[in-house]
Design an enzyme around this catalytic site. Structure first.
Site, PDB file in Angstrom:
ATOM      1  CE  LYS A  69      -2.923  44.038   0.562  1.00  0.00           C
ATOM      2  NZ  LYS A  69      -1.926  44.329   1.563  1.00  0.00           N
TER       3      LYS A  69
ATOM      4  CE  LYS B 138     -10.752  52.715   4.076  1.00  0.00           C
ATOM      5  NZ  LYS B 138      -9.974  53.510   5.031  1.00  0.00           N
TER       6      LYS B 138
ATOM      7  CE  LYS C 297      -3.562  50.706  -6.144  1.00  0.00           C
ATOM      8  NZ  LYS C 297      -3.645  51.721  -5.124  1.00  0.00           N
TER       9      LYS C 297
END
Ligand code: TRP
Length: 331
Positions: free
Chosen positions: A199, A113, A196
């Site tokens: 969103k 992240k 993948k």
């Protein structure tokens, strides 16, 4: 024998797409008959990535109605919003004192992240301790995990064992077992078969959302990336033809078929013919879901009442457990 208590949290991060549905959510729905299912919207966790009041509120509400529309049944399972049982943050603090900083620093999801540009604040760092508290507060026996969450569950097990050992109370905190996700249907972006479905990908054409209508679905499938060859003849070919593999995988999931069968079905045909069948299958699946989502969002009082029922059940367990924990540590 006592039923397994399976627990899972889902971050409210906006519109759900078919990748979410065929991944975690469909499994949860299967679990609700065979286990004591606990499922919550992890809005405390979302504060690590969303700091906009309207967005967080709206996403939380939407995530809840999405889960119901997809078939989670609040009469069979306990479904609630994480922050409505605030004891979990109290437990997070307590558990922090049984958590090794060294292990936390090795968290790959934290490192990923930060590498992706999220600012490394304490919330992001201690995210796995909050996750451990979610699991241990409710005595979960099993937690479904994909690859990205395996390490977090390991940490949770370590924390529980250390707590039990330090206070010499065997099995007081239930050490949870992972339920490893079978990689049966990893759904990829419609624009790139190696990424993948997500969103966060900029182009909405890369995914099919559960709220898309018929015309939009047909259009997105029409524009989905393919290659110039006709449809593949063998499973083997799919290794090199990721877009074809992905679309056939989606079709197989929708029709409860195997990839092998789907390949045989369309071998040598034109993509356009296959895409038409794929669009039909998608519309059949998604239209009822998007209608249900709209209906639920129009009935705010039903949603409010359903939420309350779940919180009440979750609260009974959480308040008993935190009371015992506080006695044990000396509060
Ligand atoms: N970390 C999980 C995710 O991002 C969400 C989550 C929070 C969770 N608490 C949990 C999952 C407890 C399982 C159990 O997907």
């Amino acid at each position: 024998m006592k039923k397994k208590r399976i627990l899972s949290g889902a971050q409210p991060s906006g519109l759900l797409h078919i990748g979410n549905y065929f991944g975690m959510i469909r499994r949860m729905i299967d679990f609700q008959d065979s286990s004591d299912l606990f499922c919550f919207i992890a809005n405390y966790h979302s504060l690590t990535s969303i700091n906009n009041k309207e967005e967080l509120e709206k996403n939380t509400f939407n995530a809840f109605s999405d889960l119901l529309a997809l078939g989670l049944d609040h009469k069979k399972s306990t479904i609630w919003v994480q922050s409505h049982v605030p004891e979990v943050t109290e437990l997070t603090w307590i558990l922090s004192n049984f958590t090794s900083v060294g292990l936390m620093q090795r968290s790959t999801s934290y490192k990923d992240k930060v590498a992706n540009g999220l600012s490394p604040n304490m919330g992001l760092f201690s995210y796995p301790v909050l996750m451990a508290a979610d699991i241990l507060l409710y005595d979960a026996t099993h937690v479904p995990v994909g690859d990205d969450q395996k390490q977090h569950l390991e940490l949770c097990r370590d924390i529980a064992q250390k707590f039990n050992t330090d206070f010499e109370i065997e099995n007081f905190l239930q050490v949870p077992e992972p339920l490893i996700q079978k990689e049966f249907s990893r759904i990829m972006s419609l624009k790139d078969g190696s990424k993948k479905m997500s969103k966060s990908e900029l182009s909405d054409l890369s995914r099919i959302n559960l709220t898309d209508d018929k015309d939009l679905i047909i259009n997105k499938i029409k524009k989905a990336k393919t290659d110039p060859l006709p449809m593949p003849n063998t499973l083997k070919e799919l290794d090199e033809r990721l877009e074809a593999k992905n679309l056939l995988g989606i079709y197989s999931s929708l029709t409860n078929s195997t990839l092998q069968k789907s390949v045989e079905n369309f071998a040598g045909k034109n993509f356009s013919e296959f895409k038409q069948k794929l669009s039909e299958a998608l519309v059949d699946k998604i239209e009822p879901i998007s209608t249900e989502i709209k209906k639920l969002l129009d009935d705010k009082s039903y949603l409010d009442n359903t939420l309350l029922e779940g919180v009440e059940r979750a609260n009974i367990i959480a308040s008993k457990k935190i009371k015992r924990i506080k006695e044990i540590v000396g509060f």
